[in-house]
Motif scaffolding. Structure first.
Motif, PDB file in Angstrom:
ATOM      1  N   LYS A 475      56.741 -34.606  -2.019  1.00 32.70           N
ATOM      2  CA  LYS A 475      55.711 -33.686  -1.530  1.00 32.70           C
ATOM      3  C   LYS A 475      55.396 -32.624  -2.580  1.00 32.70           C
ATOM      4  O   LYS A 475      54.221 -32.312  -2.842  1.00 32.70           O
ATOM      5  N   GLN A 476      56.425 -32.080  -3.222  1.00 37.92           N
ATOM      6  CA  GLN A 476      56.212 -31.058  -4.241  1.00 37.92           C
ATOM      7  C   GLN A 476      55.479 -31.631  -5.447  1.00 37.92           C
ATOM      8  O   GLN A 476      54.639 -30.958  -6.052  1.00 37.92           O
ATOM      9  N   TYR A 477      55.791 -32.897  -5.792  1.00 38.25           N
ATOM     10  CA  TYR A 477      55.129 -33.548  -6.922  1.00 38.25           C
ATOM     11  C   TYR A 477      53.627 -33.665  -6.667  1.00 38.25           C
ATOM     12  O   TYR A 477      52.804 -33.366  -7.549  1.00 38.25           O
ATOM     13  N   ILE A 478      53.260 -34.096  -5.471  1.00 32.57           N
ATOM     14  CA  ILE A 478      51.837 -34.241  -5.142  1.00 32.57           C
ATOM     15  C   ILE A 478      51.139 -32.884  -5.179  1.00 32.57           C
ATOM     16  O   ILE A 478      50.043 -32.743  -5.759  1.00 32.57           O
ATOM     17  N   TYR A 479      51.763 -31.907  -4.612  1.00 33.47           N
ATOM     18  CA  TYR A 479      51.140 -30.585  -4.541  1.00 33.47           C
ATOM     19  C   TYR A 479      50.975 -29.979  -5.941  1.00 33.47           C
ATOM     20  O   TYR A 479      49.920 -29.424  -6.266  1.00 33.47           O
ATOM     21  N   ASP A 480      51.994 -30.077  -6.786  1.00 37.52           N
ATOM     22  CA  ASP A 480      51.947 -29.448  -8.109  1.00 37.52           C
ATOM     23  C   ASP A 480      50.968 -30.158  -9.043  1.00 37.52           C
ATOM     24  O   ASP A 480      50.305 -29.518  -9.862  1.00 37.52           O
ATOM     25  N   ASN A 481      50.874 -31.495  -8.961  1.00 39.35           N
ATOM     26  CA  ASN A 481      50.101 -32.258  -9.926  1.00 39.35           C
ATOM     27  C   ASN A 481      48.659 -32.504  -9.508  1.00 39.35           C
ATOM     28  O   ASN A 481      47.840 -32.876 -10.356  1.00 39.35           O
ATOM     29  N   PHE A 482      48.335 -32.318  -8.236  1.00 39.80           N
ATOM     30  CA  PHE A 482      46.968 -32.587  -7.779  1.00 39.80           C
ATOM     31  C   PHE A 482      46.239 -31.339  -7.283  1.00 39.80           C
ATOM     32  O   PHE A 482      45.023 -31.301  -7.318  1.00 39.80           O
ATOM     33  N   MET A 483      46.989 -30.352  -6.833  1.00 37.59           N
ATOM     34  CA  MET A 483      46.352 -29.146  -6.308  1.00 37.59           C
ATOM     35  C   MET A 483      45.476 -28.435  -7.339  1.00 37.59           C
ATOM     36  O   MET A 483      44.396 -27.928  -6.995  1.00 37.59           O
ATOM     37  N   PRO A 484      45.848 -28.386  -8.640  1.00 37.43           N
ATOM     38  CA  PRO A 484      44.982 -27.679  -9.612  1.00 37.43           C
ATOM     39  C   PRO A 484      43.599 -28.309  -9.781  1.00 37.43           C
ATOM     40  O   PRO A 484      42.711 -27.667 -10.349  1.00 37.43           O
TER      41      PRO A 484
END
Length: 749
Positions: A475-484
């Protein structure tokens, strides 16, 4: 009519023949560029013979013989003859020759008929050897002289003798000189070539290969070296491991690795930094991020890196595979068509000589030829600091004492049962034995370590296991790498919902990098987390039903359905995570624990998997089609599991579908009933044969009859059970207003 004329001496004139004005080239002398100009020759003759001695009356050029007839009006005959013998210097092209003149004592025959030149002349009638020598020696040195045959040391001398002495009178006899054609060397060699094909054909082909190797091999090594060093920009692009971002909008490379992979990156860096015999296997399930870990590790690597992707080399014909491999490593030029020509030549030579020449090379030999050149290029790169004047001992000592200078070879998509991978494994072993390079092998095959250990039994095989990330890290990987890269309000709301949700929501993705990236792209498109996950599971379900629940030569629909049903309902834990990676094991939870379905306990002996051989063959085919992953012990498959957690979720959805599952269960029951019914019919036929013995039925057959009855009862019980299952499936299908006895559709609705 061919023009023939004789050049006769006119009154008050003297006829001379100048030879070596140009080389006697025969028909080639008709090319103007090979002959000196007429004006230049006339001027040279005029300069060599002053006008007070003689005047030039006429010049008749004979380019075939390399000379010219010159008619003089002589004022002083003796002085003229001396000056003519002295001759002059003739210039043609970039060369010079000394033209010498001889007095014509006969009646030359001049014709425009094409004729061959020869250093050997014959004289008619016959003369004594001494007389023949006295007559002809004045025109040039003789190689031999016997009977009526004389051979000159040079072709120009023979031409001068024919021009000057033909129809001359000697001892009261008129002599006639003729050209004696000599057997040309090419004809002699050609005749010997065709008379000894068993020797000449293989030798000629070997010579051609040797010349081609000597010419092209340095070019190929240069190409490989520049490929590895990244000299050209298009080579540098290919060294990026194909990690161009899959983001639909930004296209930014994946340079951010999740926290779960940082430990793997650090472990791989430690293994690479250790000096001796670096042979690293990066293993893990497909899509678990092995490529990202390797790319992140090598991003700051100072050594040259060579990538060989086995995945892109599987499937095409052998010639295409060899060509693709050559392009991948920078091996150029390559002539794959020569193998086809060699095969045809070998068939022809075998038909002529009756023996094999072994001109053609197998697929493995062609790959080995490319890899040998790559190995030499890697060695040259590693030993470049030694300079050009390096010896073999110096290279060996330098490579063993400077491991930091060795290039890194990365083999992606390695499989133990693949012929190409086997050739690559032996090649990598040779690189390690010779200390030429460091080798990293990326694979999702669990049996690779055993295969590689057998190739290098005396070397330590280092392993880095890449496991699935737990849901919280995913979940953290998706948020960090796609949110920007969020640009719309809908996408921003989707990521906000994902942040507020529990990490166990992503359990079906299992932490696979490719599945997480697909999920992230759907969030960027504005889909809600629940919708995005449901779409991925549904897509995987359709893929499974279309690819595996359809007709195949390697497995039946019934076998595929039984595997899917068993995997979805009754997984049995056979082993925990790889204990070698203790840090990852501590971070894992039950959601990512490896569970395997026991083949001996739950698959072997069921319908469609009655024998060990049939079961082994079917499971290997299903694994090759990337439906399941197998676990082997001693070469025997003991456990299976879905190839990815997303497939496990797809299996669960398929077997719980209220319409599709009854259709498939009915199909399996019908197929099983057909098999058991056939067994009963065979038993009935055998028992009918016993009726001829009635009423005197032998007591010895009672045991056989009892055995057959027990088998019939067992099969009948199975048939009744199948009828019950079919009836239940019909009741479920009737609830949807749909009942079909035909085969169900292969698509998953």
């Amino acid at each position: 009519m061919i023009h023939i004329r004789r050049l006769c001496t006119q009154a008050n004139t003297s006829l001379y023949f100048y030879s070596q004005i140009n080389p006697p080239l025969g028909l080639l002398s008709r090319i103007p560029q090979l002959n000196p100009s007429a004006s230049a020759v006339r001027k040279s003759i005029a300069n060599s013979v002053p006008q007070d001695v003689a005047e030039i009356a006429h010049i008749d050029f004979r380019p075939d013989e390399g000379g010219a007839f010159v008619r003089f009006r002589a004022h002083d005959e003796q002085k003229l003859e001396k000056l003519v013998k002295k001759g002059f210097t003739s210039r043609w092209l970039l060369f010079t020759s000394h033209a010498t003149g001889f007095k014509v004592i006969g009646k030359p025959w001049i014709t425009d008929i094409p004729h061959k030149l020869s250093r050997t002349v014959s004289v008619e009638p016959g003369m004594r050897k001494e007389d023949l020598y006295d007559l002809l020696r004045q025109y040039g040195k003789l190689s031999y002289c016997r009977d009526n045959i004389a051979k000159f040391a040079s072709l120009s001398s023979a031409c001068a003798a024919l021009a000057c002495a033909h129809r001359s009178v000697y001892a009261g006899q008129e002599l006639r000189l003729h050209v004696v054609p000599q057997r040309k060397i090419l004809k002699t060699v050609g005749a010997w070539f065709f008379e000894h094909p068993r020797i000449t054909l293989p030798a000629l082909i070997a010579l051609l290969f040797a010349v081609a190797y000597a010419v092209f091999e340095p070019v190929r090594q240069w190409g490989v070296e520049n490929k590895v060093k990244g000299t050209f920009q298009h080579y540098v692009d290919k060294l990026s491991f194909g990690l161009i971002a899959s983001f639909s909008k930004t296209g930014k490379p994946l340079d951010v690795i999740s926290e779960a992979k940082n430990d793997n990156v650090q472990e791989l860096e430690r293994e690479l930094s250790e000096g001796q015999s670096t042979f690293i296997v990066v293993s893990g399930p497909k899509g678990s991020g092995k490529t990202d870990v390797i790319a992140a590790t090598l991003s700051g690597c100072e050594q040259p890196v060579l990538l060989i992707d086995c995945n892109s080399l599987r499937g095409p014909p052998p010639n295409v595979v060899v060509k693709s491999l050559a392009r991948m490593v920078g091996y150029w030029p390559i002539f794959t068509w020569t193998n086809s020509i060699s095969r045809a030549a070998e068939i022809g030579i075998q038909g002529v000589t009756g023996q094999k020449t072994e001109l053609t090379r197998s697929f493995d030999e062609q790959v080995e030829g490319v890899l040998d050149t790559v190995a030499h290029a890697l060695k040259n790169l590693a030993t470049a600091p030694l300079g050009k004047n390096k010896t073999t001992n110096q290279e060996r000592d330098f490579l063993s004492s400077h491991p930091e200078a060795r290039p890194v070879v990365v083999i992606q998509g390695f499989l133990s049962n693949d012929s190409l991978s086997q050739v690559l494994s032996k090649w990598c072993a040779s690189l390690l034995v010779d200390d030429v390079a460091k080798v990293i092998i990326s694979t999702s095959d669990m049996t690779v370590e055993k295969t590689l250990a057998s190739i290098l039994p005396n070397r330590v095989l280092r392993t880095v296991h890449i496991s699935d990330a737990n849901p919280a890290v995913a979940k953290q990987y998706i948020y960090d790498n796609f949110m920007p890269y969020v640009e719309t309000d809908m996408a921003r709301q989707s990521f906000q919902q994902l942040r507020d949700m529990d990490g166990t929501f992503l359990k079906p993705l299992g932490g696979r990098m490719q599945d997480l990236q697909a999920f992230g792209r759907r969030l960027l498109a504005g889909e809600k987390p629940v919708e995005a996950l449901d779409a991925l599971v549904k897509s995987a379900s359709v893929e499974v039903s279309q690819l595996f629940l359809s007709s195949s030569k390697q497995w039946t629909i019934e076998q595929a359905w039984i595997l899917i049903n068993q995997l979805a309902r009754t997984p049995v834990a056979l082993s925990s995570k790889n204990s070698k990676n203790s840090k990852n094991s501590e971070k894992e939870n039950d959601a990512t624990a490896e569970t395997w379905l026991s083949v001996p306990g739950q698959i072997l002996g069921t319908f469609g998997f009655m024998t060990l051989t049939e079961t082994q063959k079917t499971l290997e085919a299903v694994e090759e089609a990337e439906l399941v992953q197998t676990r082997s012990v001693g070469g025997r498959i003991v456990g299976i599991r879905p190839v990815s957690p997303l497939y496990m979720e797809a299996f669960k959805r398929i077997v719980s579908d209220p319409l599709f599952a009854p259709l498939m269960n009915q199909k399996v029951a019908q197929a099983r009933k057909a098999v058991e019914t056939a067994k009963i019919q065979d038993i009935e036929k055998e028992m009918q044969g016993f009726t001829v013995l009635a009423p005197h039925f032998p007591p010895q057959l009672k045991q056989r009859v009892a055995y057959l009855c027990s088998l019939m009862n067992t099969s009948q019980a199975v048939v009744e059970l199948c009828d019950q299952e079919i009836a239940e499936c019909r009741e479920q299908l009737q609830k949807f207003g749909w009942y079909a006895q035909n085969e169900p559709s292969s698509g998953f609705a």
